[in-house]
Design an enzyme around this catalytic site. Structure first.
Site, PDB file in Angstrom:
ATOM      1  N   MET A 101       0.780  -1.223   0.000  1.00 19.11           N
ATOM      2  CA  MET A 101       0.000   0.000   0.000  1.00 19.11           C
ATOM      3  C   MET A 101       0.823   1.291   0.000  1.00 19.11           C
ATOM      4  O   MET A 101       0.325   2.331   0.399  1.00 19.11           O
ATOM      5  CB  MET A 101      -0.998  -0.015   1.171  1.00 19.11           C
ATOM      6  CG  MET A 101      -1.968  -1.186   1.121  1.00 19.11           C
ATOM      7  SD  MET A 101      -2.811  -1.403  -0.475  1.00 19.11           S
ATOM      8  CE  MET A 101      -4.200  -0.314  -0.240  1.00 19.11           C
ATOM      9  N   ARG A 102       2.069   1.223  -0.452  1.00 20.06           N
ATOM     10  CA  ARG A 102       2.871   2.446  -0.559  1.00 20.06           C
ATOM     11  C   ARG A 102       3.305   2.650  -2.007  1.00 20.06           C
ATOM     12  O   ARG A 102       3.462   1.677  -2.744  1.00 20.06           O
ATOM     13  CB  ARG A 102       4.124   2.368   0.314  1.00 20.06           C
ATOM     14  CG  ARG A 102       3.794   2.314   1.754  1.00 20.06           C
ATOM     15  CD  ARG A 102       5.019   2.299   2.635  1.00 20.06           C
ATOM     16  NE  ARG A 102       4.562   2.050   3.981  1.00 20.06           N
ATOM     17  CZ  ARG A 102       4.029   2.962   4.776  1.00 20.06           C
ATOM     18  NH1 ARG A 102       3.945   4.222   4.370  1.00 20.06           N
ATOM     19  NH2 ARG A 102       3.584   2.650   5.970  1.00 20.06           N
ATOM     20  N   ASN A 118       1.681  -5.242 -10.220  1.00 21.36           N
ATOM     21  CA  ASN A 118       0.821  -4.802  -9.122  1.00 21.36           C
ATOM     22  C   ASN A 118      -0.613  -5.189  -9.431  1.00 21.36           C
ATOM     23  O   ASN A 118      -1.035  -5.162 -10.576  1.00 21.36           O
ATOM     24  CB  ASN A 118       0.911  -3.267  -9.005  1.00 21.36           C
ATOM     25  CG  ASN A 118      -0.010  -2.702  -7.940  1.00 21.36           C
ATOM     26  OD1 ASN A 118      -0.047  -3.192  -6.813  1.00 21.36           O
ATOM     27  ND2 ASN A 118      -0.777  -1.676  -8.279  1.00 21.36           N
ATOM     28  N   HIS A 120      -4.517  -4.099  -8.751  1.00 23.49           N
ATOM     29  CA  HIS A 120      -5.296  -2.932  -8.317  1.00 23.49           C
ATOM     30  C   HIS A 120      -6.789  -3.268  -8.458  1.00 23.49           C
ATOM     31  O   HIS A 120      -7.202  -3.813  -9.485  1.00 23.49           O
ATOM     32  CB  HIS A 120      -4.930  -1.721  -9.177  1.00 23.49           C
ATOM     33  CG  HIS A 120      -5.631  -0.483  -8.740  1.00 23.49           C
ATOM     34  ND1 HIS A 120      -5.296   0.188  -7.574  1.00 23.49           N
ATOM     35  CD2 HIS A 120      -6.671   0.186  -9.271  1.00 23.49           C
ATOM     36  CE1 HIS A 120      -6.099   1.226  -7.430  1.00 23.49           C
ATOM     37  NE2 HIS A 120      -6.944   1.243  -8.438  1.00 23.49           N
ATOM     38  N   GLU A 153       6.587   4.503 -13.199  1.00 25.75           N
ATOM     39  CA  GLU A 153       6.766   5.541 -12.178  1.00 25.75           C
ATOM     40  C   GLU A 153       5.472   6.191 -11.712  1.00 25.75           C
ATOM     41  O   GLU A 153       5.445   6.845 -10.673  1.00 25.75           O
ATOM     42  CB  GLU A 153       7.701   6.618 -12.717  1.00 25.75           C
ATOM     43  CG  GLU A 153       9.141   6.307 -12.423  1.00 25.75           C
ATOM     44  CD  GLU A 153      10.044   7.448 -12.843  1.00 25.75           C
ATOM     45  OE1 GLU A 153       9.806   8.574 -12.383  1.00 25.75           O
ATOM     46  OE2 GLU A 153      10.945   7.197 -13.641  1.00 25.75           O
ATOM     47  N   GLY A 154       4.405   6.038 -12.476  1.00 30.79           N
ATOM     48  CA  GLY A 154       3.147   6.654 -12.070  1.00 30.79           C
ATOM     49  C   GLY A 154       2.411   5.807 -11.038  1.00 30.79           C
ATOM     50  O   GLY A 154       2.856   4.717 -10.679  1.00 30.79           O
ATOM     51  N   ASP A 156      -0.369   3.435 -10.492  1.00 34.39           N
ATOM     52  CA  ASP A 156      -1.302   2.533 -11.181  1.00 34.39           C
ATOM     53  C   ASP A 156      -1.410   2.838 -12.679  1.00 34.39           C
ATOM     54  O   ASP A 156      -2.483   2.706 -13.270  1.00 34.39           O
ATOM     55  CB  ASP A 156      -2.699   2.590 -10.529  1.00 34.39           C
ATOM     56  CG  ASP A 156      -2.654   2.248  -9.046  1.00 34.39           C
ATOM     57  OD1 ASP A 156      -1.885   1.358  -8.666  1.00 34.39           O
ATOM     58  OD2 ASP A 156      -3.394   2.878  -8.264  1.00 34.39           O
TER      59      ASP A 156
HETATM   60  C1  GAR Z   1      -6.597  -5.942  -2.751  1.00 32.29           C
HETATM   61  O1  GAR Z   1      -7.940  -5.633  -3.018  1.00 32.29           O
HETATM   62  C2  GAR Z   1      -5.674  -5.215  -3.703  1.00 32.29           C
HETATM   63  O2  GAR Z   1      -6.183  -5.107  -5.005  1.00 32.29           O
HETATM   64  C3  GAR Z   1      -5.598  -3.851  -3.053  1.00 32.29           C
HETATM   65  O3  GAR Z   1      -5.508  -4.131  -1.674  1.00 32.29           O
HETATM   66  C4  GAR Z   1      -6.172  -5.361  -1.406  1.00 32.29           C
HETATM   67  C5  GAR Z   1      -5.213  -6.285  -0.680  1.00 32.29           C
HETATM   68  O4  GAR Z   1      -5.872  -7.433  -0.266  1.00 32.29           O
HETATM   69  N1  GAR Z   1      -4.482  -3.102  -3.515  1.00 32.29           N
HETATM   70  C6  GAR Z   1      -4.523  -1.802  -3.706  1.00 32.29           C
HETATM   71  O5  GAR Z   1      -5.496  -1.113  -3.475  1.00 32.29           O
HETATM   72  C7  GAR Z   1      -3.226  -1.208  -4.215  1.00 32.29           C
HETATM   73  N2  GAR Z   1      -3.447   0.130  -4.679  1.00 32.29           N
HETATM   74  P1  GAR Z   1      -5.050  -8.709   0.179  1.00 32.29           P
HETATM   75  O6  GAR Z   1      -4.004  -8.200   1.195  1.00 32.29           O
HETATM   76  O7  GAR Z   1      -6.035  -9.606   0.830  1.00 32.29           O
HETATM   77  O8  GAR Z   1      -4.409  -9.302  -1.019  1.00 32.29           O
END
Ligand code: GAR
Length: 211
Positions: A101-102, A118, A120, A153-154, A156
């Protein structure tokens, strides 16, 4: 005959996962490796959060976990330096951001360019950034979903590897929609990792062709 690389038995790729929390996507990848669906060995979990449930999942699967706790570093640059060291130590062919999440700094993105993906919880380029499912509900879209993309670099913005969609139902709230999307994430992420590990991704600019 090509000599066998001892770090890659049967030519399997080495993958490492970055996760900050629950780790259900990490688990989906672990399970797909265990079933033989993904020809890879998972060599490490790296997390910024010492309380992440993903660490328990790593332990249960016998995968070494490294905690690089964000709060312990005086600056973001110092944190990223330690994170980079931990990532280098994995000697991975692919880094999978599974609920990490960073936002990664440019140094890390460049070093692992083309071999970091990644997941998303939105149909990018719609609803990048945090709380994607809430953004979808508030916008009123009728279709939502998830995206696996290569990291640039952006935020998502990298080339898209796999997308899957779900309907948004009239009574959905953020959590019911997130749950429906998550079930698709658990299919999309292992598929994207598998395609990478089988050398089936061909990237041309923004477009990713699947061989
Ligand atoms: C998932 O929904 C993933 O897509 C999201 O966090 C959740 C993690 O769930 N990621 C983002 O939002 C990244 N920007 P998990 O820990 O159970 O896999």
């Amino acid at each position: 005959m090509v000599p066998m690389d001892p770090e890659r038995p049967n030519n399997r790729k080495r993958i490492a996962v970055l996760a900050s929390g629950r780790g259900s996507n990490f688990q989906a990848v672990i399970d797909a490796i265990a079933s033989g669906e993904i020809p890879a060995v998972c060599v490490g979990l790296v997390t910024d959060n010492p309380g992440a449930y993903a660490i328990e999942r790593a332990k249960a699967a016998g995968i070494p976990a490294t905690v690089v706790e964000y709060a312990r570093f005086p600056t973001k640059a110092a944190y990223e330096e330690a994170l980079l060291e931990a990532m280098r130590g994995c000697r991975a062919d692919l880094f999978v951001l599974a609920g990490y999440m960073r936002i990664l700094g440019a140094g890390i993105v460049h070093e692992f360019s083309g071999r970091m993906m990644n997941i998303h919880p939105a149909l990018l380029p719609a609803f990048a950034g945090l709380h994607a499912q809430r953004q979808a509900i508030e916008y009123g879209v009728k279709v939502a979903g998830c995206t696996v993309h290569l990291v640039d670099e952006g935020t998502d913005t990298g080339p898209i590897v796999v997308q899957r969609c779900v309907p948004v139902l009239p009574d959905d709230d953020e959590s019911t929609l997130a749950e429906r999307i998550l079930a698709e994430e658990h299919q999309a992420l292992p598929l994207a990792v598998k395609l990478f590990c089988e050398d089936r991704l061909e990237v041309a600019g923004r477009r990713v062709r699947i061989r």
